[in-house]
Structures are given as structure tokens and as C-alpha cells.
Design a protein around this motif. Structure first.
Motif, mmCIF file in Angstrom:
data_model
loop_
_atom_site.group_PDB
_atom_site.id
_atom_site.type_symbol
_atom_site.label_atom_id
_atom_site.label_comp_id
_atom_site.label_asym_id
_atom_site.label_seq_id
_atom_site.Cartn_x
_atom_site.Cartn_y
_atom_site.Cartn_z
ATOM 1 N N GLY A 162 5.247 15.651 -9.087
ATOM 2 C CA GLY A 162 5.967 14.656 -8.281
ATOM 3 C C GLY A 162 6.321 15.141 -6.892
ATOM 4 N N VAL A 165 -3.340 7.731 -11.567
ATOM 5 C CA VAL A 165 -2.109 7.874 -10.789
ATOM 6 C C VAL A 165 -1.084 8.691 -11.572
ATOM 7 C CG1 VAL A 165 -0.204 6.646 -9.672
ATOM 8 C CG2 VAL A 165 -2.537 5.733 -9.530
ATOM 9 N N GLU A 166 -0.956 8.437 -12.854
ATOM 10 C CA GLU A 166 -0.032 9.213 -13.691
ATOM 11 C C GLU A 166 -0.363 10.699 -13.660
ATOM 12 O OE1 GLU A 166 1.640 6.426 -17.322
ATOM 13 O OE2 GLU A 166 -0.228 7.529 -17.609
ATOM 14 N N ALA A 190 -0.293 2.832 -7.331
ATOM 15 C CA ALA A 190 0.393 4.006 -6.773
ATOM 16 C C ALA A 190 1.903 3.796 -6.757
ATOM 17 C CB ALA A 190 -0.114 4.291 -5.362
ATOM 18 N N TYR A 206 0.636 12.355 -10.475
ATOM 19 C CA TYR A 206 2.078 12.634 -10.534
ATOM 20 C C TYR A 206 2.356 13.896 -11.347
ATOM 21 C CZ TYR A 206 6.935 12.213 -12.060
ATOM 22 O OH TYR A 206 8.249 12.467 -12.350
ATOM 23 N N LYS A 207 1.740 13.997 -12.524
ATOM 24 C CA LYS A 207 2.017 15.139 -13.401
ATOM 25 C C LYS A 207 1.479 16.440 -12.823
ATOM 26 C CE LYS A 207 2.191 12.427 -17.669
ATOM 27 N NZ LYS A 207 1.535 12.130 -18.970
ATOM 28 N N TYR A 211 3.450 6.378 -10.136
ATOM 29 C CA TYR A 211 3.916 7.655 -9.600
ATOM 30 C C TYR A 211 5.424 7.517 -9.455
ATOM 31 C CZ TYR A 211 3.733 11.963 -6.787
ATOM 32 O OH TYR A 211 3.885 13.258 -6.322
ATOM 33 N N LYS A 212 6.184 8.473 -9.938
ATOM 34 C CA LYS A 212 7.640 8.376 -9.910
ATOM 35 C C LYS A 212 8.164 9.055 -8.635
ATOM 36 C CE LYS A 212 7.587 6.275 -13.796
ATOM 37 N NZ LYS A 212 7.698 4.806 -13.785
ATOM 38 N N TYR A 213 8.751 8.274 -7.759
ATOM 39 C CA TYR A 213 9.212 8.776 -6.465
ATOM 40 C C TYR A 213 10.686 9.174 -6.558
ATOM 41 C CZ TYR A 213 4.818 6.779 -5.084
ATOM 42 O OH TYR A 213 3.482 6.514 -5.010
ATOM 43 N N ILE A 259 2.514 10.501 -1.005
ATOM 44 C CA ILE A 259 1.487 9.553 -1.402
ATOM 45 C C ILE A 259 1.325 8.494 -0.319
ATOM 46 C CG2 ILE A 259 0.737 7.890 -3.135
ATOM 47 C CD1 ILE A 259 0.886 10.792 -4.161
#
Length: 560
Positions: free
Chosen positions: A377, A368-369, A392, A372-373, A396-398, A381
């Protein structure tokens, strides 16, 4: 000039300016499908009615528009029930048309007859059985209004086949007036004033924001409120993205699998400002020990949600966007420097983390990381339900609303793939991922051919651990590791399955293959892609507040 009921339905949908409709044909809706042939909007043929309603749900969440569904009577209608309940629990606007046997046959146990209005009454905001052709256009107008206003939700319109064939002059109403249905949108000025005074005098305030902020498109107003007050903010699962998780004031998600610092900040607060959230059990845990020292301000458009689970000191019934706009005009920041130092310490000392495997196993959190990368971002998702859903949410940074799409209240396995199809149709310029488990992905795998047919480049990232992972985790922690029927010992070759559906299949078994596989999938833009990540089999989701317990009993790692 008179036209048929089937034509009235199509003309009404044109008046509503819908762009996309989902469904599956059957006997009593053939007259409607006959006129759909020339309709100016897109019709997406699902491969199962449940797939159609989940896709419409995903379309609605990603676009903010009303999702529209059409299915036949009997089993076609009952196959929609899980998706309707999913939308109802999460306040998603849908208008669902079902076919019905002729009016004179209703109640006679006719072929493919079910009482779908009776079945769906507890899981719809409203429903209709059309009994007179002259009411049809008005009912459709009302249905769209009810579905999309106040606290949104699904509305079912059950259309007997003889109504579809009957003739009547078409006239679509310009306005809607329903006695007894007048949602309040503007908060009471006195309550707003009381709330502002509480906020300005608070020493340890926290904002707790939920899916209602997404629904009301109030993310900008929420961000302005946080900027003006400097109050730390946590969100629910369905609120992810309404405030950027990359910001120092973000505590990310709270609740059963929320961050340690979000849960402890909320627990230590002296004022909890709830905005568009409903204090569900996955957030509160043990009610008697939830926010023991805090006063509560609750902003919500649904009066039935206020003081339903947690008693509120200052209730403000109204639309989040309008209420926050009024508050932002007058609010003054509280003096909370010491509190912000405390919160920063909680974040620094208790980070959300995991341990990489010494054996080189792929950790699902790492996958998941890397999604994101590798996307920066900037993806939508979607998720299935279970461990995949929680990872998730956590890793993952939303940073924007409507970029996390998941079944929250009902927790519906099989939701993610069709929802991803709906989201990709709603936002064709974005990359859409379905982060899935090897169990849940198989519940609506037939919808993969729909993505292939429409050349939708959704990426299905399967976190394949060979288990029904969340149930197995509970069995491990609370049921003596008795893995009763949660081991998926026999599973398909997902790479070959993808090829059979006309998609691209990628299998990943080594850590060093993770990033190249994601990059390869992102380079494909004309068909769906399945990436089958073989991850650690008994990895668990932490932190975890056991059901019905307080945060004092949070599990941070495996029990001895």
C-alpha cells in the motif's frame, strides 16, 4: 540593468523557486528556450504538449506545488487545452506560458496565431495576454498567487514574441494585491457554532470528504475530527487517501461506482457533513432522491460551490484546514452507537467483491489487489480513465493523501502516463504505478520515452481486455450489447513496444504469472516498465448506479 522579457520569465521562475518545468519548443518561444538553456531548474521535454500539461498536473497533485508549463503559439497552445481543462475541473494549480505572435500581428491570422486567451477563458481560473513588458514580472507573480490560493486552478500567460525580445529593468514584486480577489480562508464563527450543534445532536451522521481536503493539506485535521466524533466517513474519487480506508470508520468511495455501504449510509443519514466536495452528478445520482432525510453542512473555500447542486443548511465558506482546526477545538461527539452498528452491518453484509474465474482468467480486480499487496500500500497510483480507473479506486486501499492521482471531473483518457511521470519527478523516493487500459494508454504512449530518458521507474500496469471497456459496459447494459466501435481487435504488442522505447516489457496471460510479474517490475529501478495483463474481456465494474438514477436502482451484477 535591463534584461529581455525572456530573461524576466526565467528570473521570475527562479524567484518562485520552481524545481521543474514541462513543455515543448516552437518558433515564437525560441527566445525563452534560449535562456532556459542555463536555467537552474529542470526542464522536462515532453513529446506532445498534452503530455507536458498532464505531467505538470501530476507533479502538482503529488507535490502540492504549482505545475509550470511552456509551449509555443498556435497548435502548441491548442494542444494544451485538454490538459488545462483537466486541471481546471479538478482545481489543480498550474501556470501555463504560451508563446504568441508579435503584438502588431495579433488579429491578422499570422502564421501559428490563435486567440489562446479567448479559447481558454472558460477553462482557466484567470488568463493574461501580456501587452507591455513592464507588466510581465507582475503578471507572473499574480499568476502564481491566483493559481495556488483560494480554490486553485490553471492560469495562462500568453507572451507575444516581441515582448520576449523587449528589454526592461527586472524587479519582482514581494506581495500581490488584486482588487476583487480576496479568498476567504477562515470560517464564520457563528456558522461553525451552528455546525457543531447540528453534529452533536445528529443520530445518523456521515462525513462526505473530497479533493478539497487534499488541496488544503487538511488530512490530519480531518482525521482528528473523525477520531473525536466517531462519525463514519466516505470520500470522493479525488479524496481517496485523506482518511485511511483500512480503518473501520471508512466507508471508502461513494457514487456511481462507490461501495454499496457508502451510498446506503449516505442515503440513510440525517446529517451529511460535506468537506471540500462539490456534490457532482457522479456522487448524487438523481438529485431529487439524494439524501432525502439529511440536513447538510458544507465546508468549502469556493462560495460558488455551496448550494450549487444541493441546498445546504449550514454553509461554511473557508479553507478546510482552518475550519476543521476551529471545529476540532470545541466539537463534542454525538451519541451514535446504534448508527455505527447499522453501518457496520451494511459493510459486513455487502462487501466490495468479485468472482474469480473458474477458467483461470485473470480478473482485473485481482491485479489491482496484488499491486496493493506487493507494494504494501506504499505506492502512488495514477490512472487512465474508464474501467481501469474505477478498479484502481475500488481495490487498492488508500491510506495517505496525494497517493491517488486521476482525472476526475473531465475524465481524460491519456492522462495517466504523463501524470505518472510528473508524480515520479515530484516524489522520486516512491514507486509510481499507472493503472491503464489498452485503449487509453495509447493516447499518450509517446511520453514513455520521457520516462526512459530520465530513468524513471514508473510501472504501467495495462488491464488489457481488448475493449474500450467502460463504453462497452454501457453498451452491454443499456444498448443491447451492440459493441459499436469499442472492440480493439488490432492492438500493439505492448511488450515489444516497451522495448522499442527503451523500457522493460512483460506480458502476463496466466493467473500464476501476476504476482511474479509485479515483483519483477518492482525490482527494476532504472527505467520504466510495462506489464501487459491480459484480463477477462467482458468484466464489468460493480456496483453501478446508472447515470441519473438513484441508489435504489444500483446494479450489483450483470442484468439477466
Amino acid at each position: 540593468m535591463k534584461i529581455s522579457g525572456a530573461e524576466i520569465i526565467i528570473e521570475s521562475l527562479k524567484q518562485e523557486k520552481i524545481e521543474c518545468m514541462f513543455g515543448y519548443p516552437g518558433g515564437v518561444v525560441i527566445p525563452i528556450f534560449h535562456h532556459l538553456f542555463d536555467a537552474p531548474f529542470k526542464f522536462i521535454l515532453s513529446r506532445h504538449e498534452q503530455g507536458a500539461v498532464h505531467a505538470a498536473d501530476g507533479y502538482a497533485r503529488a507535490s502540492g506545488k504549482v505545475g509550470v508549463v511552456l509551449a509555443t503559439s498556435g497548435p502548441g497552445a491548442t494542444n494544451l487545452v485538454t490538459g488545462i481543462a483537466t486541471a481546471y475541473m479538478d482545481s489543480i494549480p498550474l501556470v501555463v506560458f504560451t508563446g504568441q505572435v508579435s503584438r502588431e500581428m495579433i488579429g491578422n491570422d499570422a502564421f501559428q496565431e490563435v486567440d489562446i486567451t479567448g479559447i481558454t477563458r472558460p477553462i482557466t481560473k484567470h488568463n493574461y495576454l501580456v501587452q507591455d513588458i513592464q507588466d510581465l514580472a507582475r503578471i507572473i507573480k499574480e499568476a502564481f498567487h491566483i493559481a495556488s490560493t483560494g480554490r486553485p486552478g490553471p492560469v495562462v500567460i500568453d507572451v507575444p514574441v516581441d515582448i520576449s525580445k523587449s528589454m526592461y529593468k527586472f524587479s519582482y514584486p514581494d506581495t500581490v494585491s488584486i482588487r476583487g480577489y480576496k479568498p476567504v480562508t477562515s470560517g464564520h464563527p457563528i456558522q461553525i457554532e451552528r455546525a457543531c450543534k447540528l453534529i452533536e445532536s445528529a443520530e445518523r451522521p456521515v462525513v462526505y470528504a473530497g479533493g478539497g481536503v487534499v488541496i488544503s493539506n487538511a488530512s490530519d485535521e480531518l482525521r482528528e475530527f473523525i477520531r473525536k466524533t466517531g462519525i463514519p466517513i466516505t470520500t470522493t474519487l479525488l479524496g481517496l487517501g485523506i482518511y485511511p480506508e483500512t480503518d473501520p470508520l471508512s466507508l471508502e468511495m461513494l457514487g456511481m461506482h462507490g461501495t454499496y455501504y457508502a451510498n446506503h449510509a449516505v442515503n440513510q443519514s440525517d446529517l451529511l457533513i460535506a468537506i471540500g466536495a462539490r456534490f457532482d452528478d457522479r456522487v448524487t445520482g438523481k438529485i431529487s432522491e439524494f439524501i432525502p432525510e439529511a440536513k447538510v453542512i458544507h465546508i468549502d473555500i469556493d462560495p460558488a460551490s455551496v448550494s450549487k447542486n444541493v441546498m445546504v443548511d449550514v454553509p461554511i465558506v473557508g479553507d478546510c484546514k482552518q475550519v476543521l482546526s476551529e471545529i476540532n477545538k470545541v466539537i463534542r461527539p454525538p451519541k451514535i452507537d446504534r448508527w455505527l452498528e447499522t453501518v457496520a452491518g451494511l459493510k459486513r453484509d455487502n462487501p466490495l467483491t468479485y468472482e474469480m474465474s473458474e477458467r483461470g482468467d485473470i480478473k482485473p480486480q485481482y491485479v489491482v489487489e496484488q499491486i496493493y499487496k506487493q507494494t504494501g500500500g506504499d505506492a502512488i497510483i495514477c490512472t487512465e480513465v474508464g474501467q481501469n480507473q474505477m478498479w484502481a479506486a475500488q481495490f487498492y486501499k488508500y491510506t495517505r493523501p496525494r497517493t491517488f492521482i486521476s482525472s476526475g471531473g473531465l475524465g481524460t483518457m491519456g492522462y495517466g502516463l504523463p501524470a505518472a511521470i510528473g508524480a515520479q519527478l515530484a516524489v522520486p523516493g516512491k514507486r509510481v504505478f499507472d493503472i491503464a487500459g489498452d485503449g487509453s494508454i495509447q493516447m499518450n504512449i509517446q511520453e514513455l520515452i520521457v520516462a526512459t530518458q530520465h530513468r524513471l521507474p514508473i510501472i504501467i500496469a495495462i488491464l488489457n481486455n481488448g475493449f474500450l471497456g467502460m463504453v462497452r459496459q454501457w453498451q452491454q447494459l443499456f444498448f443491447d450489447r451492440r459493441y459499436s466501435h469499442t472492440c480493439l481487435a488490432f492492438a500493439p504488442d505492448f511488450e515489444k513496444l516497451a522495448v522499442a522505447y527503451g523500457a522493460v516489457g512483460i506480458t502476463v496471460k496466466k493467473l500464476e504469472e501476476v504476482i511474479p510479474a509485479i515483483d519483477r517490475a518492482l525490482s527494476i529501478t532504472d527505467r520504466p516498465i510495462i506489464i501487459d495483463f491480459h484480463v477477462s474481456k467482458e468484466e464489468n465494474v460493480y456496483p453501478m448506479v446508472p447515470a441519473g438514477k438513484s441508489i435504489k436502482e444500483t446494479i450489483m451484477r450483470e442484468l439477466a
